[in-house]
Write a protein that holds these residues in place. Structure first.
Motif, mmCIF file in Angstrom:
data_model
loop_
_atom_site.group_PDB
_atom_site.id
_atom_site.type_symbol
_atom_site.label_atom_id
_atom_site.label_comp_id
_atom_site.label_asym_id
_atom_site.label_seq_id
_atom_site.Cartn_x
_atom_site.Cartn_y
_atom_site.Cartn_z
ATOM 1 N N VAL A 285 0.856 -1.191 0.000
ATOM 2 C CA VAL A 285 0.000 0.000 0.000
ATOM 3 C C VAL A 285 0.894 1.244 0.000
ATOM 4 O O VAL A 285 2.089 1.149 0.289
ATOM 5 C CB VAL A 285 -0.931 0.021 1.239
ATOM 6 C CG1 VAL A 285 -1.976 -1.076 1.150
ATOM 7 C CG2 VAL A 285 -0.142 -0.108 2.533
ATOM 8 N N PRO A 286 0.340 2.419 -0.288
ATOM 9 C CA PRO A 286 1.155 3.640 -0.224
ATOM 10 C C PRO A 286 1.713 3.893 1.183
ATOM 11 O O PRO A 286 1.295 3.246 2.164
ATOM 12 C CB PRO A 286 0.175 4.739 -0.646
ATOM 13 C CG PRO A 286 -0.826 4.031 -1.498
ATOM 14 C CD PRO A 286 -0.988 2.679 -0.856
ATOM 15 N N ALA A 287 2.619 4.873 1.273
ATOM 16 C CA ALA A 287 3.390 5.057 2.515
ATOM 17 C C ALA A 287 2.515 5.327 3.734
ATOM 18 O O ALA A 287 2.760 4.762 4.800
ATOM 19 C CB ALA A 287 4.395 6.183 2.319
ATOM 20 N N SER A 288 1.481 6.158 3.607
ATOM 21 C CA SER A 288 0.803 6.527 4.854
ATOM 22 C C SER A 288 -0.043 5.385 5.428
ATOM 23 O O SER A 288 0.045 5.135 6.637
ATOM 24 C CB SER A 288 0.097 7.876 4.751
ATOM 25 O OG SER A 288 -1.164 7.752 4.277
ATOM 26 N N PRO A 289 -0.824 4.608 4.640
ATOM 27 C CA PRO A 289 -1.454 3.439 5.264
ATOM 28 C C PRO A 289 -0.438 2.413 5.768
ATOM 29 O O PRO A 289 -0.629 1.796 6.824
ATOM 30 C CB PRO A 289 -2.350 2.844 4.165
ATOM 31 C CG PRO A 289 -2.008 3.548 2.909
ATOM 32 C CD PRO A 289 -1.336 4.834 3.274
ATOM 33 N N ALA A 290 0.674 2.245 5.051
ATOM 34 C CA ALA A 290 1.694 1.280 5.505
ATOM 35 C C ALA A 290 2.272 1.726 6.847
ATOM 36 O O ALA A 290 2.458 0.925 7.764
ATOM 37 C CB ALA A 290 2.802 1.148 4.456
ATOM 38 N N ALA A 291 2.522 3.049 6.983
ATOM 39 C CA ALA A 291 3.071 3.573 8.244
ATOM 40 C C ALA A 291 2.075 3.348 9.380
ATOM 41 O O ALA A 291 2.462 2.946 10.476
ATOM 42 C CB ALA A 291 3.386 5.059 8.101
ATOM 43 N N ARG A 292 0.792 3.618 9.107
ATOM 44 C CA ARG A 292 -0.230 3.430 10.157
ATOM 45 C C ARG A 292 -0.262 1.978 10.614
ATOM 46 O O ARG A 292 -0.328 1.684 11.801
ATOM 47 C CB ARG A 292 -1.616 3.816 9.622
ATOM 48 C CG ARG A 292 -2.030 5.220 10.032
ATOM 49 C CD ARG A 292 -3.517 5.449 9.848
ATOM 50 N NE ARG A 292 -4.071 5.039 8.579
ATOM 51 C CZ ARG A 292 -3.998 5.776 7.467
ATOM 52 N NH1 ARG A 292 -3.413 6.946 7.467
ATOM 53 N NH2 ARG A 292 -4.538 5.330 6.342
#
Ligand SMILES: Cc1cc2nc3c(=O)[nH]c(=O)nc-3n(C[C@H](O)[C@H](O)[C@H](O)COP(=O)(O)OP(=O)(O)OC[C@H]3O[C@@H](n4cnc5c(N)ncnc54)[C@H](O)[C@@H]3O)c2cc1C
Length: 471
Positions: A285-292
């Motif tokens: 997934v893109p960075a922000s969902p992956a970070a979450r």
């Protein structure tokens, strides 16, 4: 809590691998897992949207399949063409006509100089008609120390001067990343050049080395890129089918945690959550969902992902009955000209399979920091696109017969200097937790071929981690 997908033990002992994100990265990973594991694994893809493909989305415009997102695959490296071939689309690969893009500069369209690497010349004479090159005196030592990185802006400005940066390199990079040259890492966006810079003290010599065709690597210009007759959406459908994954559309994964026997995610709508247990989870997934999702699993990896900024773009696509276009595949424009349009593709000029009955053209608007553009309504975006298109082409643009607008918020990740090293360290940390991998455009490269390579590598990593257990 709705445990609709039961844990592995209740699953006849087959390993379950959950892929979060059904873009090309997740699909390439699913396909590779199926190739290597056969029916020994259950593969589940959880995709938030109601369709697969992510930034790849083929749509109909005036009766022809056109791309609302990514439009070409890099055929100069093997992964995308290889995937297309292995899912039965090898015979449907088509290549561009070989026309080159123009540079819209000083009020007219000019030929983009050949022999450059993202606008950086191997020989200053090649770009003399466009920019005055101020080559820095050779300092004797390599430009990049081992492990060091710098922005493309700093590299080019220091070694060749700002005119070439503003007039050639910046428009070229904006065409790919919609980004700011001072925030894009050389090591991440031009890894081959970065390696050469660790040996060379002259930027032009490093470019010359990278561009020198090695035996077997020489390809006709038009063979460097490809697409699929009928649209890249066919690659998505065929890869998904070949992977035989259990695809769950409309399923947002919201939480991820490690359990004593593997992994568990919470997915689906907030009022009706579903728990999915898996032996391994691959985040595509893109960075922000992956970070979450990684926040409570591996904070260092989450922090590296949170630091990846994204540029947003708006695309206006048109079909014309008739429009007079120059002999180019499109054009690029420098930043800071007060305009919204950063590039245009003369789609039916570039791709012969679209036929000649109508002329298709796509205009790309917005760079990093210009997200406000996405709030404009369709009519305003169309008006801006057509007005600026006319200015670049130097003619009044006729009324299109069909048009559409696509907004891509969080379209293109921006790899800041140090990106490669940060993710090497983040992955190192993640490896301490078997059965989790990250892949995709957020980490390993924006292009489709790079995403496929990234998904395949993450699949291999998961297989290696599961192997001792599945013996
Ligand atoms: C306008 C545009 C033009 C481009 N042109 C080209 C081109 O011509 N050539 C090229 O090579 N590349 C191009 N690119 C880049 C390329 O398309 C992308 O980098 C690539 O497709 C990204 O693939 P991905 O699978 O890593 O991510 P994505 O395509 O972003 O897929 C990620 C998926 O994850 C899903 N998701 C997100 N959060 C969750 C969640 N919590 N739970 C479940 N699912 C979730 C999303 O819905 C999405 O489907 C372009 C990109 C854009 C935006």
């Amino acid at each position: 809590m709705n445990a609709a997908i039961p844990p592995r033990r209740a699953n006849g002992g087959r390993a379950r691998i959950l892929i979060v994100g059904g873009g090309i990265t997740g699909l390439a990973a699913a396909h590779r897992l199926r190739e290597r594991l056969g029916d020994a694994a259950e593969i589940v893809i959880a995709e938030r949207a109601m369709r697969l493909g992510g930034k790849i989305h083929t749509v109909d415009l005036a009766g022809r399949p056109i791309e609302a997102g990514a439009e070409s695959i890099l055929a100069a490296r093997p992964e995308a063409v290889g995937l297309a071939e292995s899912v039965g689309l090898g015979g449907d690969l088509v290549h561009p006509t070989g026309l080159t893009p123009a540079l819209s500069l000083d009020g007219r369209l000019r030929d983009f100089p050949t022999g450059t690497m993202m606008g950086i010349p191997a020989d200053p004479a090649d770009v003399a008609a466009i920019a005055d090159v101020k080559e820095r005196a050779d300092s004797g030592g390599p430009i990049l120390a081992p492990g060091a990185d710098m922005s493309v802006g700093e590299l080019v400005r220091t070694h060749l001067g700002s005119e070439i940066l503003d007039r050639l390199v910046s428009p070229m990079l904006a065409g790919v990343y919609a980004g700011d040259v001072d925030r894009l890492s050389v090591a991440a966006v031009m890894p081959g050049l970065a390696e050469a810079l660790r040996r060379h003290s002259s930027l032009t010599e490093a470019v010359a080395e990278v561009k020198r065709p090695s035996e077997g690597r020489t390809r006709a210009k038009e063979r460097v890129f490809a697409t699929i007759d009928g649209g890249l959406g066919r690659l998505i459908t065929a890869t998904s089918a070949a992977s035989r994954a259990d695809v769950r559309l409309g399923m947002t994964v919201r939480e991820l945690r490690q359990t004593p026997y593997g992994w568990e995610v919470i997915a689906g709508p907030v009022p009706d959550p579903m728990r999915i247990e898996a032996d391994a989870v691959l985040l595509a997934v893109p960075a922000s969902p992956a970070a979450r999702l990684l926040r409570n699993v591996e904070p260092e990896a989450a922090a590296a992902l949170s630091g990846v900024a994204y540029a947003s773009v708006a695309l206006a696509s048109f079909a014309f009955e008739d429009i007079d276009l120059p002999e180019h595949s499109g054009f690029l424009t420098p930043a800071g000209n007060g305009k919204s349009v950063k590039a245009a593709t003369f789609t039916s000029r570039k791709w012969p399979h679209l036929g000649r009955r109508r002329t298709f053209l796509r205009v790309s608007m917005g760079r990093l920091g210009e997200e406000a553009l996405l709030q404009y309504d369709d009519a305003d975006l169309i008006k801006t696109a057509l007005r600026e298109l006319g200015e670049h082409l130097g003619q009044r643009v006729p009324e299109p017969v069909a048009q559409r607008v696509d907004r891509w918020g969080g379209a293109l990740p921006q790899y800041a200097p140090g990106h490669t090293e940060r993710f090497r360290a983040a992955r190192e940390k993640l490896r301490a937790r078997p059965g989790i991998a990250i892949a995709g455009a957020a980490v390993d490269g924006v292009g489709i071929a790079a995403c496929i390579a990234s998904g395949q590598a993450a699949a291999a990593e998961i297989i290696a981690q599961l192997a001792p257990e599945s013996d």
